[in-house]
Write a protein that holds these residues in place. Sequence first.
Motif, mmCIF file in Angstrom:
data_model
loop_
_atom_site.group_PDB
_atom_site.id
_atom_site.type_symbol
_atom_site.label_atom_id
_atom_site.label_comp_id
_atom_site.label_asym_id
_atom_site.label_seq_id
_atom_site.Cartn_x
_atom_site.Cartn_y
_atom_site.Cartn_z
ATOM 1 N N ASP A 1 0.810 -1.218 0.000
ATOM 2 C CA ASP A 1 0.000 0.000 0.000
ATOM 3 C C ASP A 1 0.842 1.266 0.000
ATOM 4 O O ASP A 1 0.334 2.348 -0.284
ATOM 5 C CB ASP A 1 -0.932 0.016 1.213
ATOM 6 C CG ASP A 1 -2.084 -0.956 1.048
ATOM 7 O OD1 ASP A 1 -2.360 -1.300 -0.112
ATOM 8 O OD2 ASP A 1 -2.675 -1.360 2.061
ATOM 9 N N THR A 2 2.125 1.169 0.328
ATOM 10 C CA THR A 2 2.962 2.373 0.335
ATOM 11 C C THR A 2 3.259 2.851 -1.069
ATOM 12 O O THR A 2 3.664 3.995 -1.248
ATOM 13 C CB THR A 2 4.288 2.100 1.059
ATOM 14 O OG1 THR A 2 4.995 1.065 0.368
ATOM 15 C CG2 THR A 2 4.049 1.691 2.497
ATOM 16 N N ILE A 3 3.075 2.006 -2.077
ATOM 17 C CA ILE A 3 3.395 2.426 -3.428
ATOM 18 C C ILE A 3 2.185 2.332 -4.350
ATOM 19 O O ILE A 3 2.310 2.465 -5.546
ATOM 20 C CB ILE A 3 4.561 1.589 -4.004
ATOM 21 C CG1 ILE A 3 4.214 0.103 -4.001
ATOM 22 C CG2 ILE A 3 5.835 1.858 -3.236
ATOM 23 C CD1 ILE A 3 5.246 -0.752 -4.715
ATOM 24 N N SER A 4 1.020 2.032 -3.806
ATOM 25 C CA SER A 4 -0.169 1.964 -4.650
ATOM 26 C C SER A 4 -1.310 2.692 -3.973
ATOM 27 O O SER A 4 -1.263 3.006 -2.798
ATOM 28 C CB SER A 4 -0.531 0.492 -4.919
ATOM 29 O OG SER A 4 -0.844 -0.156 -3.710
ATOM 30 N N GLU A 5 -2.346 2.944 -4.704
ATOM 31 C CA GLU A 5 -3.482 3.675 -4.191
ATOM 32 C C GLU A 5 -4.697 3.334 -5.045
ATOM 33 O O GLU A 5 -4.611 2.549 -5.989
ATOM 34 C CB GLU A 5 -3.206 5.175 -4.231
ATOM 35 C CG GLU A 5 -2.897 5.696 -5.623
ATOM 36 C CD GLU A 5 -2.463 7.148 -5.614
ATOM 37 O OE1 GLU A 5 -3.300 7.988 -5.992
ATOM 38 O OE2 GLU A 5 -1.305 7.426 -5.257
ATOM 39 N N GLU A 6 -5.806 3.933 -4.680
ATOM 40 C CA GLU A 6 -7.034 3.744 -5.451
ATOM 41 C C GLU A 6 -7.641 5.107 -5.715
ATOM 42 O O GLU A 6 -7.637 5.988 -4.855
ATOM 43 C CB GLU A 6 -8.021 2.872 -4.675
ATOM 44 C CG GLU A 6 -9.325 2.631 -5.430
ATOM 45 C CD GLU A 6 -10.250 1.655 -4.706
ATOM 46 O OE1 GLU A 6 -11.428 1.590 -5.058
ATOM 47 O OE2 GLU A 6 -9.755 0.971 -3.776
ATOM 48 N N ARG A 7 -8.151 5.277 -6.938
ATOM 49 C CA ARG A 7 -8.802 6.536 -7.301
ATOM 50 C C ARG A 7 -10.193 6.214 -7.819
ATOM 51 O O ARG A 7 -10.390 5.203 -8.516
ATOM 52 C CB ARG A 7 -8.009 7.282 -8.379
ATOM 53 C CG ARG A 7 -6.636 7.744 -7.935
ATOM 54 C CD ARG A 7 -5.853 8.369 -9.067
ATOM 55 N NE ARG A 7 -6.463 9.604 -9.519
ATOM 56 C CZ ARG A 7 -6.019 10.313 -10.575
ATOM 57 N NH1 ARG A 7 -4.981 9.867 -11.267
ATOM 58 N NH2 ARG A 7 -6.609 11.429 -10.919
ATOM 59 N N THR A 8 -11.141 7.070 -7.471
ATOM 60 C CA THR A 8 -12.510 6.897 -7.942
ATOM 61 C C THR A 8 -12.919 8.142 -8.712
ATOM 62 O O THR A 8 -12.751 9.263 -8.236
ATOM 63 C CB THR A 8 -13.476 6.664 -6.773
ATOM 64 O OG1 THR A 8 -13.077 5.486 -6.057
ATOM 65 C CG2 THR A 8 -14.902 6.487 -7.282
ATOM 66 N N PHE A 9 -13.459 7.939 -9.899
ATOM 67 C CA PHE A 9 -13.875 9.020 -10.778
ATOM 68 C C PHE A 9 -15.402 9.015 -10.889
ATOM 69 O O PHE A 9 -16.005 7.950 -11.140
ATOM 70 C CB PHE A 9 -13.258 8.874 -12.168
ATOM 71 C CG PHE A 9 -11.755 8.934 -12.158
ATOM 72 C CD1 PHE A 9 -11.090 10.128 -12.368
ATOM 73 C CD2 PHE A 9 -11.002 7.784 -11.926
ATOM 74 C CE1 PHE A 9 -9.702 10.191 -12.360
ATOM 75 C CE2 PHE A 9 -9.616 7.827 -11.913
ATOM 76 C CZ PHE A 9 -8.968 9.039 -12.134
ATOM 77 N N ALA A 10 -15.997 10.158 -10.716
ATOM 78 C CA ALA A 10 -17.456 10.261 -10.819
ATOM 79 C C ALA A 10 -17.914 9.871 -12.220
ATOM 80 O O ALA A 10 -17.167 9.973 -13.200
ATOM 81 C CB ALA A 10 -17.896 11.688 -10.495
ATOM 82 N N ALA A 11 -19.181 9.434 -12.292
ATOM 83 C CA ALA A 11 -19.741 9.050 -13.588
ATOM 84 C C ALA A 11 -19.656 10.223 -14.559
ATOM 85 O O ALA A 11 -19.935 11.368 -14.207
ATOM 86 C CB ALA A 11 -21.190 8.610 -13.417
ATOM 87 N N LEU A 12 -19.251 9.918 -15.793
ATOM 88 C CA LEU A 12 -19.115 10.955 -16.817
ATOM 89 C C LEU A 12 -20.438 11.150 -17.540
ATOM 90 O O LEU A 12 -21.257 10.221 -17.655
ATOM 91 C CB LEU A 12 -18.023 10.568 -17.812
ATOM 92 C CG LEU A 12 -16.607 10.456 -17.223
ATOM 93 C CD1 LEU A 12 -15.635 9.957 -18.279
ATOM 94 C CD2 LEU A 12 -16.152 11.791 -16.674
ATOM 95 N N PRO A 13 -20.684 12.347 -18.057
ATOM 96 C CA PRO A 13 -21.936 12.591 -18.779
ATOM 97 C C PRO A 13 -21.980 11.844 -20.099
ATOM 98 O O PRO A 13 -20.941 11.392 -20.602
ATOM 99 C CB PRO A 13 -21.917 14.110 -18.998
ATOM 100 C CG PRO A 13 -20.474 14.475 -18.976
ATOM 101 C CD PRO A 13 -19.840 13.545 -17.983
ATOM 102 N N PRO A 14 -23.166 11.690 -20.669
ATOM 103 C CA PRO A 14 -23.278 11.016 -21.967
ATOM 104 C C PRO A 14 -22.452 11.720 -23.040
ATOM 105 O O PRO A 14 -22.133 12.900 -22.941
ATOM 106 C CB PRO A 14 -24.785 11.092 -22.277
ATOM 107 C CG PRO A 14 -25.429 11.283 -20.950
ATOM 108 C CD PRO A 14 -24.480 12.087 -20.130
ATOM 109 N N VAL A 15 -22.092 10.954 -24.063
ATOM 110 C CA VAL A 15 -21.316 11.483 -25.193
ATOM 111 C C VAL A 15 -22.226 11.509 -26.404
ATOM 112 O O VAL A 15 -22.779 10.480 -26.799
ATOM 113 C CB VAL A 15 -20.077 10.604 -25.474
ATOM 114 C CG1 VAL A 15 -19.293 11.164 -26.657
ATOM 115 C CG2 VAL A 15 -19.202 10.526 -24.247
#
Length: 428
Positions: free
Chosen positions: A6-20
């Motif tokens: 865990d000292t060299i990794s992480e987790e990222r969460t991105f909000a839902a993107l709008p329609p294209v």
Amino acid sequence: MTRKDDTISEERTFAALPPVRGGAFARTWWGRAWLKALEDTALDDRQVKRGRRHARSGAVGAVSVRPGRITAVVQDRDGTAYRSDVLLQELSEEEWDRLVGLAAGSAGHIAALLDREMPPHLVEDAAAVGIELLPGIGDLEPECGCEAWDHCPHTTALCYQVARLLDEDPFVLMLMRGRGERALIEALQERSSGRPAKPPEDAEEVAAAAGRRRSGVSAEEAFAGRYFLPPLPAPPVPPAAPGEPPSLDTEAAPEPGLDPTALEFLAADAAARARMLLTGVVPLGEPPLTASQDAVRLAAGAPAPWIAARLAEGSGRERAALGLAVRAWRLGGPAALAVLEEEWQPAQEALRRAETRLAEAWEASERPALRPSGPARWTVVGTDTQLRLGPDGRWWPYREEHGVWVPAGPADQDPAAALAGPAATAET
């Protein structure tokens, strides 16, 4: 797949993107490479198309990115939701060490990453030593709650959505491969600050990759968008006035054929023109002047008489002709000079439009009698004034002086307005 320390990794969460609504999902070359890996891996094109429609419609929820895995909940059209995962092999500790060494060896690589760009040479150099940053065929492994054994619409939609994230931030890919942004930047800082690096297994391959990087690419390739171009520095603040050229008046005699005064004049003109470019007086990207046009431009700067004489001779003009050319230049630059010195024959349709414009420019009671006097020229009957039509559709006024037609004012889209100035002058 195992998660690293865990000292060299992480987790990222991105909000839902709008329609294209239309357009491509990926703008960058690395985003397109990600999608190509998906499309080459999936066995059923129909599932890929369905997944693309899911992604366009906004059916992909928040996306979680962590080493070796991306996850999101994807909804079908009927509202059924499925947890979908796509797995990507993490790089080993040894591979990361070699990759950091490659990246730290080029300030351009570091600058590109910090500017959220993926340097293509870094990807190429890494591949040369056996490190694949971007996924290839079969590298994107699907897992979905719908229990499909291959890429389904849900995992496909997730991959399309991640391509949009990658466009904005290539560190998303680095995190999938096992290193978060913070850990990677710290490693680059340590390595670039002079910390001894672990030697690569195959130094010859690294040296060969570095040699390819030094050889560079053609400007055509670079500006075609295949390669990262670092941002240009801020433009310099224009000086308050053009710089003064150095004096070339020395005790030593100049070489035969070399005129120091003429060189000083040209240096002063170059300084003045450079300042005009910096301040936007002369827009960048204008067509270059011909030698004949540039001679007139220089003469318009009122140089010493002997320099004007040399400009006239060099441009194939008599002194009087150069004077007329300068007069035109001051009224409208290259366009005005072309109307003075060149004859052009409008096409029949253009000529009809010009004659209609002349007929409509005045009220019937005020319309002057105009006599065609050559291609794109009309003389006002009984006066010494004339209108000339330029190739750009503007009208130029002329006046006859001592039997010579000379420019009499600036151009105008309206023939009546163009003629008004010279006509008023003639009446007084």
